[in-house]
Design an enzyme around this catalytic site. Sequence first.
Site, PDB file in Angstrom:
ATOM      1  N   ASP A  63       0.869  -1.184   0.000  1.00  0.00           N
ATOM      2  CA  ASP A  63       0.000   0.000   0.000  1.00  0.00           C
ATOM      3  C   ASP A  63       0.897   1.221   0.000  1.00  0.00           C
ATOM      4  OD1 ASP A  63      -2.845  -1.024   0.412  1.00  0.00           O
ATOM      5  OD2 ASP A  63      -1.828  -1.989   2.092  1.00  0.00           O
ATOM      6  N   ARG A  71       4.121   2.744   3.078  1.00  0.00           N
ATOM      7  CA  ARG A  71       4.963   1.795   3.835  1.00  0.00           C
ATOM      8  C   ARG A  71       6.445   2.096   3.646  1.00  0.00           C
ATOM      9  NH1 ARG A  71       0.187   1.127   6.057  1.00  0.00           N
ATOM     10  NH2 ARG A  71      -1.269  -0.111   4.801  1.00  0.00           N
ATOM     11  N   ARG A 139      -7.909  10.221   1.870  1.00  0.00           N
ATOM     12  CA  ARG A 139      -7.182   9.574   0.773  1.00  0.00           C
ATOM     13  C   ARG A 139      -7.852   9.735  -0.589  1.00  0.00           C
ATOM     14  NH1 ARG A 139      -7.892   3.929   3.407  1.00  0.00           N
ATOM     15  NH2 ARG A 139      -6.720   3.110   1.624  1.00  0.00           N
ATOM     16  N   LYS A 169      -9.778   0.241  -5.645  1.00  0.00           N
ATOM     17  CA  LYS A 169     -10.426  -0.115  -4.384  1.00  0.00           C
ATOM     18  C   LYS A 169     -11.328   1.037  -3.948  1.00  0.00           C
ATOM     19  CE  LYS A 169      -6.350   1.253  -1.661  1.00  0.00           C
ATOM     20  NZ  LYS A 169      -5.217   0.787  -0.862  1.00  0.00           N
ATOM     21  N   HIS A 170     -12.355   0.749  -3.149  1.00  0.00           N
ATOM     22  CA  HIS A 170     -12.749  -0.533  -2.565  1.00  0.00           C
ATOM     23  C   HIS A 170     -14.120  -0.874  -3.134  1.00  0.00           C
ATOM     24  CE1 HIS A 170     -10.114   1.499   0.420  1.00  0.00           C
ATOM     25  NE2 HIS A 170      -9.662   0.283   0.717  1.00  0.00           N
ATOM     26  N   HIS A 182     -11.578  -1.058   9.638  1.00  0.00           N
ATOM     27  CA  HIS A 182     -10.501  -1.704  10.392  1.00  0.00           C
ATOM     28  C   HIS A 182     -10.980  -2.102  11.789  1.00  0.00           C
ATOM     29  CE1 HIS A 182      -8.002   0.355   7.347  1.00  0.00           C
ATOM     30  NE2 HIS A 182      -7.147  -0.630   7.558  1.00  0.00           N
ATOM     31  N   ASP A 251     -10.378  -7.099   0.793  1.00  0.00           N
ATOM     32  CA  ASP A 251      -9.580  -6.274   1.692  1.00  0.00           C
ATOM     33  C   ASP A 251      -9.077  -7.227   2.782  1.00  0.00           C
ATOM     34  OD1 ASP A 251      -8.375  -4.105   2.902  1.00  0.00           O
ATOM     35  OD2 ASP A 251     -10.175  -2.863   2.906  1.00  0.00           O
TER      36      ASP A 251
END
Length: 334
Positions: A63, A71, A139, A169-170, A182, A251
């Site tokens: 990601d 990351r 985002r 996505k998503h 999450h 996901d």
Amino acid sequence: MQPVIYGLSGLTLTADERAFFTDADPLGYILFGRNVQDRVQLRALTDELRALSGRDELPILIDQEGGPVARMRPPEWPGFPAGPAFAALWQIAPISAIEAARCNAHAIALTLAEVGITVDCMPLLDVPVPGATAAITSRTYGEEPMQVAAIGRAVLDGLARGGVVGVVKHMPGHGRASVDSHYELPRVTASDAELQIDLEPFRSLADAPMAMTCHCVFDAWDSARPATLSPIVIEDVIRRRIGFDGLLMTDDIDMKALTGSAGDKAAGALAAGCDVVLDCWGRMDEMIDIAGQAGTISAAASDRLDRAMALRKAAMIEGDLAELIAKRDALLVD
């Protein structure tokens, strides 16, 4: 081959991971900050994963959107802006926003390809509404479907120029979720007519090579199951109404929006019509549970995988990182 993408526990493979992955032969892997130190370490890790699989075109995911979702970070790698930067530019100069997004994605792809990463989990095509969770709004590429689709297309094109496959996505849209999947299960109460807005960017990019589902319940389509576990949403909405025939992954099934054991969630997603299960955390007990229930990849999913990765194989990686960043920054300033 198992229809699973697994995470890893650290900067190098453990002996247990090496043995498990050799036996399981997963479709691919996904990397997080815990797996990333510097260029030398990261290239060595991806090279080992490729050697373990015996596949040159192994999907190794990350990601790397920019902003809060990155990351690979400075000072080892450049920082990249998040989606709202391009949404803001669109309000002034749409053509410049498209070109800036393409340059940015191309630059990201060059940094990924250098260390052997082949798939980036972007662009985000969710259309946010007022009250949407910040996990999405921080985002996104805007609030208008055509704008989101145009910027998303530029991102896919930029990634491809750098030799990286993009994941939209998503699906079928996370922009109405008021809670973060999450941690909680979002429930969307909008009508089918209202949800057409959410589908528009995905319809525009239905030819994308890969896509990721969302863990949201859509009352208008299936009030009993989140999209990832719903054959109604996957077959009727994603495959038929959106028209997506690329590789469809879940996901992360470890997200708290889903309940049950890792193996049961994986089996449920595959039974619902997902091609691939995404399991991100590298927990050996959960990976063993999933491996026991995932079976082998279907012929249709294998064909979709081959088509997606063939795009990368055919790509001529080109571009200068510094020039692309400079061009992007000049456009964003303007």
